[in-house]
Design an enzyme around this catalytic site. Sequence first.
Site, PDB file in Angstrom:
ATOM      1  N   LEU A   2       0.825  -1.188   0.000  1.00 30.20           N
ATOM      2  CA  LEU A   2       0.000   0.000   0.000  1.00 30.20           C
ATOM      3  C   LEU A   2       0.870   1.252   0.000  1.00 30.20           C
ATOM      4  CD1 LEU A   2      -3.006   0.700   0.024  1.00 30.20           C
ATOM      5  CD2 LEU A   2      -2.879   0.861   2.509  1.00 30.20           C
ATOM      6  N   CYS A  82      -3.263  -9.271   4.473  1.00 33.97           N
ATOM      7  CA  CYS A  82      -2.895  -8.051   5.170  1.00 33.97           C
ATOM      8  C   CYS A  82      -3.425  -8.062   6.600  1.00 33.97           C
ATOM      9  CB  CYS A  82      -3.432  -6.842   4.425  1.00 33.97           C
ATOM     10  SG  CYS A  82      -2.964  -5.264   5.174  1.00 33.97           S
ATOM     11  N   HIS A 153       2.165 -16.043   1.687  1.00 35.04           N
ATOM     12  CA  HIS A 153       3.187 -15.410   2.513  1.00 35.04           C
ATOM     13  C   HIS A 153       3.542 -16.410   3.613  1.00 35.04           C
ATOM     14  CE1 HIS A 153       4.644 -11.499   4.626  1.00 35.04           C
ATOM     15  NE2 HIS A 153       5.376 -12.537   4.993  1.00 35.04           N
ATOM     16  N   ASN A 193       5.887 -16.104  -0.949  1.00 33.15           N
ATOM     17  CA  ASN A 193       6.154 -14.701  -0.669  1.00 33.15           C
ATOM     18  C   ASN A 193       6.713 -14.597   0.747  1.00 33.15           C
ATOM     19  OD1 ASN A 193       4.226 -12.028   0.522  1.00 33.15           O
ATOM     20  ND2 ASN A 193       5.915 -11.723  -0.906  1.00 33.15           N
TER      21      ASN A 193
END
Length: 310
Positions: A2, A82, A153, A193
């Site tokens: 972001l 997130c 992730h 990730n």
Amino acid sequence: MLDWTDRHYRYLARIMSTELLLYTEMVTTGAIIHGKGDYLAYNSEENPLALQLGGSNPQDLATCAKLAAERGYDEINLNVGCPSDRVQSGRFGACLMADPKLVAECVTAMKQVVDIPVTVKTRIGIDDQDSYEFLTEFVDTVSDVGCDTFIVHARKAWLQGLSPKQNREIPPLDYQRVYRLKQDYPKLHISINGGVKTLDECRQHLLHIDGVMVGREAYQNPYILAEVDQRLCGSNKSVLSRDAVLEKFIPYIEKHLVEGGRLNHITRHMTGMFQGEPGSRAWRRYISENAHKQGAGIEVIEQARKKMDC
């Protein structure tokens, strides 16, 4: 990413690699549907480009996915990774891992209105729900409705007690869990990730999984992307030098300035271009001290480059 991987940064990245799949910043459905700006704007040169959406309302996500497909995006990626408080308050991001059925409903709604891939970015777990069984239950539920691509992730997220920055550093990386996921779901496309800093690390991961997403390192040290096509994609084209990249970027910057944009909107993405090179500190300092000034133009970049040779 972001506020980082905006269209200016992505244009810079595309100059260095024609093979990469680029991802937007996470954009919320509320911003797209109700915002005053054009949150789907991008440069056609960025393609292939994936739109990363934040949201949990299936109808709103479908609306945004349809708009994005009509605008020429190549993929819709639902962010289920997130961990920020702001994201949780809107009931999207990593907290959605606890509701895989809702995620499946969201994916289904989007797939019904677009022909482009709908993918999911997730963590390996959240809070104390971090067993391999928890992860596979999530993947089972979401893949059953036709999602065949997961970007994982390799850290769990703590939804309370850690900041987003701490959530990128404190929970330990568990690459082996992502490798195991690929072994157990060979028909799914699994990308990894988290913590990847070099192309050598990318090559090592690709021995076990299908793709690698690089975030912070590609932003803070963008020139790492200059050899991706050659080292990871088998391209025979020559690698652009840093100066050649800047030369190709200048016309884009000039156009931005002519249209009324400010120089520092772009140069903030360029401060790491000479990371590790002699004079890189002078480059960063000159840009940081001058690019924000009223009327700053291309001469700031030219002078910053000259400062490196002093």
